[in-house]
Design an enzyme around this catalytic site. Structure first.
Site, mmCIF file in Angstrom:
data_model
loop_
_atom_site.group_PDB
_atom_site.id
_atom_site.type_symbol
_atom_site.label_atom_id
_atom_site.label_comp_id
_atom_site.label_asym_id
_atom_site.label_seq_id
_atom_site.Cartn_x
_atom_site.Cartn_y
_atom_site.Cartn_z
ATOM 1 N N ASN A 1 31.838 36.387 39.062
ATOM 2 C CA ASN A 1 31.660 37.300 37.931
ATOM 3 C C ASN A 1 30.195 37.326 37.554
ATOM 4 O O ASN A 1 29.481 36.323 37.715
ATOM 5 C CB ASN A 1 32.486 36.834 36.721
ATOM 6 C CG ASN A 1 32.316 37.757 35.521
ATOM 7 O OD1 ASN A 1 32.400 38.977 35.651
ATOM 8 N ND2 ASN A 1 32.057 37.177 34.358
ATOM 9 N N GLU B 1 20.564 42.295 36.993
ATOM 10 C CA GLU B 1 21.946 42.052 37.439
ATOM 11 C C GLU B 1 22.135 42.637 38.833
ATOM 12 O O GLU B 1 22.751 42.029 39.715
ATOM 13 C CB GLU B 1 22.926 42.699 36.467
ATOM 14 C CG GLU B 1 22.906 42.099 35.065
ATOM 15 C CD GLU B 1 23.903 42.750 34.127
ATOM 16 O OE1 GLU B 1 24.929 43.256 34.603
ATOM 17 O OE2 GLU B 1 23.653 42.749 32.908
ATOM 18 N N HIS C 1 27.708 37.869 34.322
ATOM 19 C CA HIS C 1 27.777 37.814 32.863
ATOM 20 C C HIS C 1 26.360 38.003 32.312
ATOM 21 O O HIS C 1 25.426 37.342 32.793
ATOM 22 C CB HIS C 1 28.350 36.462 32.424
ATOM 23 C CG HIS C 1 28.459 36.292 30.944
ATOM 24 N ND1 HIS C 1 29.432 36.924 30.194
ATOM 25 C CD2 HIS C 1 27.697 35.583 30.069
ATOM 26 C CE1 HIS C 1 29.260 36.587 28.912
ATOM 27 N NE2 HIS C 1 28.223 35.780 28.816
ATOM 28 N N SER D 1 27.960 50.024 37.689
ATOM 29 C CA SER D 1 26.608 49.966 38.278
ATOM 30 C C SER D 1 26.437 48.703 39.108
ATOM 31 O O SER D 1 25.779 48.712 40.148
ATOM 32 C CB SER D 1 25.538 50.046 37.188
ATOM 33 O OG SER D 1 25.468 48.857 36.424
ATOM 34 N N GLU E 1 38.734 28.954 32.400
ATOM 35 C CA GLU E 1 38.065 29.064 31.097
ATOM 36 C C GLU E 1 37.012 30.166 31.161
ATOM 37 O O GLU E 1 36.198 30.226 32.087
ATOM 38 C CB GLU E 1 37.392 27.726 30.755
ATOM 39 C CG GLU E 1 36.918 27.645 29.306
ATOM 40 C CD GLU E 1 36.214 26.325 29.011
ATOM 41 O OE1 GLU E 1 36.359 25.390 29.828
ATOM 42 O OE2 GLU E 1 35.476 26.261 28.003
ATOM 43 N N ASP F 1 34.047 32.590 31.355
ATOM 44 C CA ASP F 1 32.587 32.509 31.555
ATOM 45 C C ASP F 1 32.099 31.074 31.678
ATOM 46 O O ASP F 1 30.989 30.748 31.232
ATOM 47 C CB ASP F 1 31.875 33.196 30.379
ATOM 48 C CG ASP F 1 32.234 34.672 30.292
ATOM 49 O OD1 ASP F 1 32.221 35.211 29.171
ATOM 50 O OD2 ASP F 1 32.548 35.269 31.338
ATOM 51 N N MET G 1 36.455 44.077 32.238
ATOM 52 C CA MET G 1 36.518 43.637 30.842
ATOM 53 C C MET G 1 37.876 43.086 30.438
ATOM 54 O O MET G 1 38.187 42.983 29.262
ATOM 55 C CB MET G 1 36.119 44.801 29.924
ATOM 56 C CG MET G 1 34.740 45.368 30.222
ATOM 57 S SD MET G 1 33.452 44.099 30.315
ATOM 58 C CE MET G 1 33.079 43.904 28.586
ATOM 59 N N ARG G 2 38.750 42.763 31.384
ATOM 60 C CA ARG G 2 40.035 42.160 31.045
ATOM 61 C C ARG G 2 39.963 40.660 31.306
ATOM 62 O O ARG G 2 39.440 40.226 32.334
ATOM 63 C CB ARG G 2 41.177 42.763 31.876
ATOM 64 C CG ARG G 2 41.302 44.266 31.802
ATOM 65 C CD ARG G 2 41.515 44.784 30.402
ATOM 66 N NE ARG G 2 42.797 44.355 29.822
ATOM 67 C CZ ARG G 2 43.117 44.523 28.546
ATOM 68 N NH1 ARG G 2 42.246 45.081 27.728
ATOM 69 N NH2 ARG G 2 44.274 44.129 28.085
ATOM 70 N N SER H 1 23.813 35.879 34.576
ATOM 71 C CA SER H 1 24.290 34.782 35.431
ATOM 72 C C SER H 1 25.437 35.274 36.305
ATOM 73 O O SER H 1 26.274 36.061 35.849
ATOM 74 C CB SER H 1 24.831 33.626 34.571
ATOM 75 O OG SER H 1 23.860 33.194 33.617
ATOM 76 N N LEU I 1 41.474 37.362 32.576
ATOM 77 C CA LEU I 1 42.494 37.044 33.572
ATOM 78 C C LEU I 1 43.106 35.680 33.257
ATOM 79 O O LEU I 1 42.418 34.757 32.810
ATOM 80 C CB LEU I 1 41.863 37.031 34.966
ATOM 81 C CG LEU I 1 41.342 38.402 35.434
ATOM 82 C CD1 LEU I 1 40.430 38.252 36.644
ATOM 83 C CD2 LEU I 1 42.499 39.342 35.742
HETATM 84 C C1 GRF Z 1 26.835 44.844 32.506
HETATM 85 O O1 GRF Z 1 25.908 44.416 31.532
HETATM 86 C C2 GRF Z 1 27.622 43.630 32.959
HETATM 87 O O2 GRF Z 1 26.865 42.440 32.912
HETATM 88 C C3 GRF Z 1 28.717 43.569 31.959
HETATM 89 O O3 GRF Z 1 29.105 44.927 31.798
HETATM 90 C C4 GRF Z 1 27.912 45.741 31.866
HETATM 91 C C5 GRF Z 1 28.189 47.009 32.623
HETATM 92 O O4 GRF Z 1 28.425 46.652 33.948
HETATM 93 N N1 GRF Z 1 29.798 42.726 32.400
HETATM 94 P P1 GRF Z 1 28.646 47.799 35.074
HETATM 95 O O5 GRF Z 1 27.552 48.817 34.901
HETATM 96 O O6 GRF Z 1 30.011 48.420 34.821
HETATM 97 O O7 GRF Z 1 28.556 47.069 36.379
#
Ligand code: GRF
Length: 202
Positions: free
Chosen positions: A113, A180, A115, A19, A149, A151, A96-97, A142, A99
């Protein structure tokens, strides 16, 4: 007649629904100093891939699973997928990986990024549950520069959202997510124009 400044080439890395990626792509359709050149997922089943293609943005996946714990090999495959797109900026958006420092160093100063917390509070996971458990009055999101390091890079923008009585992590996440989608494009607009003043919302 001075030639127009070329628009920054942006690659967006996702893991799921995308999203935030969709919000960035939509924002770049208009008068914007950057344009999307690739959406790259670490999961071939990521819902965001179809959204990117529907928006006319090239999309690809590098499945992290075959690489097991070999992060370096996975990241070499990521770089190989990114290289032809020649991105100027990388936006992690629900990626979600974790790096490695080696990958981050190649994009130092040009990787962002988003967060879902008011950094430096709550780096890592389960941010909304942690804010609720702490009894915070507000939560938010944010956008920060990515450094080795997790976030912890310089914050380039934040959006603050009130925590309401009875909130659960789910209701709070649902209230933060639209912010966001407003914050990330606003930060990318400034960042890709070389403006590093923080974006503070609302
Ligand atoms: C969001 O809350 C984002 O902040 C977190 O993952 C959630 C889903 O993000 N990192 P998206 O819909 O895949 O962009």
């Amino acid at each position: 007649m001075t030639p127009p400044t070329p628009r920054a080439r942006v690659a967006i890395l996702i893991s799921g629904g995308g999203s935030n990626m969709a919000a960035l792509v939509a924002a770049m359709q208009g008068d914007f100093p950057a344009r999307p050149v690739l959406v790259l997922a670490n999961d071939p089943a990521a819902g965001g891939l179809a959204k990117a293609r529907a928006a006319g943005v090239p999309a690809a996946a590098v499945d992290h699973r075959p690489f097991g714990r070999d992060r370096a090999a996975f990241e070499a495959a990521l770089r190989a997928a990114l290289e032809p797109a020649a991105p100027d900026i990388l936006c992690l958006a629900g990626f979600m990986r974790v790096l490695t420092g080696g990958f981050v160093a190649r994009f130092a100063g040009r990787m962002l990024n988003i967060h879902p917390s008011l950094l430096p509070k709550y780096p890592g996971l389960d941010t909304h549950a942690r804010a609720l458990a702490a009894g915070d009055a507000e939560a938010g999101c944010s956008v920060h520069e990515v450094t080795a390091e997790l976030d912890s890079g310089p914050v380039l923008g934040q959006a603050r959202v009130p925590i309401l009585p009875g909130d659960t992590p789910e209701t709070l996440a649902a209230r933060v997510l639209p912010w966001e989608h407003r914050l990330y494009p606003a930060v990318l607009r400034r960042f890709s124009a070389g403006d590093r003043r923080p974006v503070l919302l609302p």
